[in-house]
Design an enzyme around this catalytic site. Structure first.
Site, mmCIF file in Angstrom:
data_model
loop_
_atom_site.group_PDB
_atom_site.id
_atom_site.type_symbol
_atom_site.label_atom_id
_atom_site.label_comp_id
_atom_site.label_asym_id
_atom_site.label_seq_id
_atom_site.Cartn_x
_atom_site.Cartn_y
_atom_site.Cartn_z
ATOM 1 N N CYS A 29 0.835 -1.200 0.000
ATOM 2 C CA CYS A 29 0.000 0.000 0.000
ATOM 3 C C CYS A 29 0.872 1.252 0.000
ATOM 4 O O CYS A 29 0.557 2.246 -0.662
ATOM 5 C CB CYS A 29 -0.915 0.016 1.219
ATOM 6 S SG CYS A 29 -2.054 -1.370 1.324
ATOM 7 N N ASP A 484 31.684 22.480 21.576
ATOM 8 C CA ASP A 484 31.938 23.917 21.615
ATOM 9 C C ASP A 484 31.986 24.331 23.084
ATOM 10 O O ASP A 484 31.455 23.643 23.957
ATOM 11 C CB ASP A 484 30.816 24.651 20.874
ATOM 12 C CG ASP A 484 30.945 26.153 20.989
ATOM 13 O OD1 ASP A 484 32.050 26.655 20.753
ATOM 14 O OD2 ASP A 484 29.941 26.803 21.323
ATOM 15 N N ASP A 681 26.062 25.546 19.541
ATOM 16 C CA ASP A 681 24.858 26.333 19.794
ATOM 17 C C ASP A 681 23.946 26.426 18.584
ATOM 18 O O ASP A 681 22.881 27.012 18.659
ATOM 19 C CB ASP A 681 25.220 27.728 20.290
ATOM 20 C CG ASP A 681 26.001 28.538 19.255
ATOM 21 O OD1 ASP A 681 26.086 28.104 18.100
ATOM 22 O OD2 ASP A 681 26.525 29.604 19.612
ATOM 23 N N ASP A 685 28.146 27.730 15.139
ATOM 24 C CA ASP A 685 28.770 26.453 14.807
ATOM 25 C C ASP A 685 28.039 25.725 13.684
ATOM 26 O O ASP A 685 28.212 24.515 13.516
ATOM 27 C CB ASP A 685 28.808 25.558 16.051
ATOM 28 C CG ASP A 685 29.557 26.207 17.194
ATOM 29 O OD1 ASP A 685 30.697 26.645 16.971
ATOM 30 O OD2 ASP A 685 28.992 26.295 18.285
#
Length: 787
Positions: A29, A484, A681, A685
């Protein structure tokens, strides 16, 4: 979930839409729906999720529309309509329809069991008390044969009608689906038995052949029962989205006369001169009025009492309270909210009274964005699904071929062994019916999407949003996590910890010049310096010129003199010598140097500190316990980076890396054979997040849909990184288990059925059980402890 079908056609207005699709019950289907969608001019690709009943299509908005695509899918036999993700509450038509469908299968199953079980029980009682004369007893009890015929006829007409209608629609379109197999299996059992009974009564056969009236009734009853259990399990698998959608209350207490009724996107922030928040609102009436949340507009004021849920995203204008945001962020402790703070719709107001000005409405609220991300992830297809897709696409035709070969084989075997016609055709009917029923590919089509539905929903409850479903497959292979520093390991709210002026320079003067130079910079360090000056009520001077040096600092003209404020590299770039600079501090702080360019004079240094998040040490320890290497990647100086790394237990440090260089570091690590997760963040970045095998955006706040990264952590806790990796590992383990169950079940069962070793009852029960097993195994993911 099924294969993404693609067409490479130029399009001018790329768009995406989600369709709610009904009537799908197997992988075939799914393929039919995708083909129907892709045949519409302007559709570039289509992905269908069997478990959720959703189809995600990419199309050229200049050539077609969601309504046109939905119409094409409906014409193909699968009722469909556009679905706006994340906006409608869980009591909408789709959810009600799912319950109605489950109730329909339950009614059919109960009728089928009522028709089948008493007759079957009576049959075995007669055989038990006629031991040694079973065939004679069965032939002599004519009333039971006629009862079996009557009950199976009712079952074929009532219970089987749903399967026959679906099978007819599929065959009319030139396709096949699971219902074709079920309809053919029931027809073979019933049709053979009817012909055999008529032949026996007409004297064509000397003995009464084996009849399968009860088998046809039983298999329809058991399969209907299986569908009911499957629908219940699907509803449970999709419960996370409904729970999220039901977090936001349906009504709000609006303070009449307070709103500005601003229409639009709702993206303006408080304090923006162009926003609806600049004017002072009119004095609200003392008694708020209850209105549907859908009627709220940007700028309206709403009252949130203790014990209420915040109805919509907004900014607190009055009051102070603890707000429990765990249902969205996954962070357990309530946070204090006071005037000027953002609050999110769906969060729980614990103990204070708040007045909130609406900033976002409809699909732009954080809760709606979260639901949209979850639904989008659930309708996507990971690479692990490709093999199942390819097999499912040809499964039903292959089963029909196996059934045909089974019938031919038994006919040849019976002829070669001089069986009479009754025995030969009886074995053909038994074996062919069992093959058709046992080989239904439901479990194969549900194995992956069921696990993904539960996994993404479970993650959303803990503040983990999967934007790219491939991330789940990538995350389990990660062996290195690159972090980071600012806003990830640390709070991201630096403050001026010390002011160290050179001889002859006052502290206030040093801070005044630094704040003047930094006042137009958006960097967190710049904001910290400006905030320190304002706290000391220092007048910030005007700036004649301003130049930003990314990753280094700023240069500005203040009162006719050029001032630089930045790190050692900026000082070296301007003066070509760093001998005059003091040694870097040993503590975990960032040294910002202030100098006058004209006379080359160093004015002093500001020490900026950014506190480590309270749970960063525990989070890094979790990653290391999972045998993951951790690296700190930052643009800060080496001394500060090393101090932070030592404090939280990070393995290695890469300092003084400019934003543009972070992606290059990730490329180098991957080239060295590492499977890298980058945690940042989501803004500065972004390039590094995109370059990594897995990008995790942390601390996304209320703008979750705008963050970069494959995974978004709604809260600010670093512990979500380990949780997301644990979730991915558990998900992939469940997917492999489901695929194993589905494949092994069919591989082992089809030969048994073909060789006549599987009763049609057992085949029907096993087929229904396989679906429930796969979804039930997926539901176990909800018990996985990830935090």
């Amino acid at each position: 979930m099924s294969t993404m079908t693609e067409k490479h056609e130029p399009h001018s207005e790329a768009a995406e839409a989600t369709l709610a699709v009904d009537g799908m019950n197997c992988a075939s289907c799914v393929a039919d729906v995708e083909k129907a969608a892709i045949r519409v001019g302007g559709v570039a690709s289509a992905q269908v999720n069997l478990a959720s009943g959703r189809a995600r299509v990419h199309f050229d908005a200049g050539r077609t529309s969601p309504d046109d695509i939905a119409r094409a899918v409906t014409d193909a036999g699968y009722p469909s309509h556009p679905h706006e993700a994340g906006v409608t509450r869980a009591s909408d038509h789709g959810h009600d329809h799912a319950h109605a469908r489950a109730a329909n299968w339950f009614r059919r199953a109960m009728v089928g069991l009522g028709l089948w079980f008493p007759v079957e029980a009576t049959h075995w009682i007669v055989l038990l008390f006629s031991s040694g004369h079973a065939r004679h007893a069965e032939a002599g009890v004519g009333w039971m044969i006629w009862l079996a015929l009557a009950t199976s006829t009712i079952a074929i007409m009532y219970i089987g009608s749903a399967f026959y209608r679906s099978a007819w629609r599929a065959l009319r379109r030139g396709t096949t689906n699971m219902d074709v197999l079920i309809a053919m299996g029931a027809t073979v059992a019933y049709g053979y038995s009817l012909v055999a009974l008529i032949g026996y009564l007409a004297g064509a056969w000397g003995t009464l052949p084996d009849l399968y009236f009860m088998e046809s009734t039983g298999l329809l009853a058991l399969i209907s029962l299986g569908h009911w259990l499957e629908d219940r399990a699907r509803n449970a698998a999709g419960s996370a989205i409904r729970e999220l959608m039901n977090l936001a209350p349906a009504v709000a207490l609006r303070l009449e006369g307070s709103g500005f009724g601003v229409q639009g996107s709702g993206n303006a922030e408080p304090g923006d001169a162009s926003s609806p928040f600049s004017p002072e609102p009119r004095t609200p009436s003392p008694e708020p009025s209850e209105v549907p949340v859908a009627q709220l507009r940007v700028g309206d004021l709403v009252l949130v009492r203790p014990g209420d849920r915040v109805p919509i995203d907004g900014v607190v204008t009055a009051g102070r309270s603890s707000v429990d945001e765990s249902m969205i962020s996954g962070e357990p402790l309530p946070v204090t909210r006071s005037p000027g703070d953002l609050v999110l719709g769906g969060t729980f107001n614990v103990d204070g009274r708040l007045t909130v000005r609406v900033t976002k409405i409809g699909s732009e609220t954080a809760l709606a964005q979260i639901v949209q991300l979850v639904e989008k992830a659930q309708s996507s297809k990971p690479p692990v699904q490709k093999l199942a897709d390819r097999i499912s696409a040809v499964f039903v035709p292959a089963v029909l071929g196996i059934a045909l070969l089974t019938g031919i084989g038994w006919f040849a075997y019976g002829t070669a062994n001089d069986w009479d016609a009754a025995r030969t055709w009886g074995m053909i009917a038994r074996a062919v019916c069992s093959v058709l029923i046992i080989a239904c590919p439901c479990a194969l089509g549900l194995a992956v999407p069921a696990a993904l539905m539960v996994s993404t929903g479970h993650g959303a409850r803990h503040g983990i949003l999967v934007r790219d479903i491939d991330a789940l497959q990538h995350a389990e292979m990660i062996d290195m996590v690159v972090l980071d520093k600012t806003g990830t390991v640390t709070q991201g709210r630096p403050v001026v910890a010390a002011i160290v002026p050179e001889e002859g320079v006052a502290e206030a003067e040093l801070l005044r010049l630094a704040a003047g130079a930094e006042q137009f910079s958006e960097h967190p360090v710049a904001r910290a310096i400006v905030a320190a000056a304002r706290e000391r009520v220092i007048s910030i001077p005007e700036v004649q010129t301003f130049t930003n040096h990314p990753g280094l600092g700023v240069e500005a003209t203040i009162e006719g003199s050029a001032i630089i404020v930045g790190n050692r590299d900026l000082y070296a770039q301007i003066f070509h010598d760093t001998a005059a600079l003091p040694p870097l501090p040993a503590e975990a702080g960032t040294a910002v140097h202030v100098a006058r360019v004209g006379d080359g004079r160093l004015l002093g240094m500001l020490l900026i500190e950014d506190a480590v998040k309270p749970d960063s040490v525990a989070a890094v320890a979790e990653l290391r316990a999972m045998a993951l290497r951790t690296d700190l990647l930052t643009g800060d100086n080496e001394a500060t980076a090393q101090a932070i790394a030592r404090l939280v237990g990070i393995d290695d440090v890469r300092a003084n890396v400019k934003p543009a260089g972070k992606a290059q570091v990730i490329r180098e690590l991957r080239a060295a054979g590492r499977k890298v997760a980058m945690v940042g963040d989501g803004i500065n970045d972004a390039a590094a997040l995109a370059e990594a095998d897995l990008g995790i955006a942390i601390g996304s706040g209320s703008d979750v849909a705008k963050e970069a990264g494959d995974v978004v952590l709604v809260g600010s806790s670093l512990r979500g990184v380990a949780a997301s990796i644990r979730l991915s590992r558990a998900t992939m383990r469940t997917i492999r288990q489901n695929l194993f169950f589905a494949f092994v079940y069919n591989v082992a069962a089809i030969p048994l059925a073909a060789f006549g070793l599987l009763n049609p009852y057992v085949a029907a029960a096993a087929m229904a059980l396989s679906d429930v097993t796969v979804i039930g195994n997926a539901l176990l993911l909800r018990r996985t402890k990830i935090d």
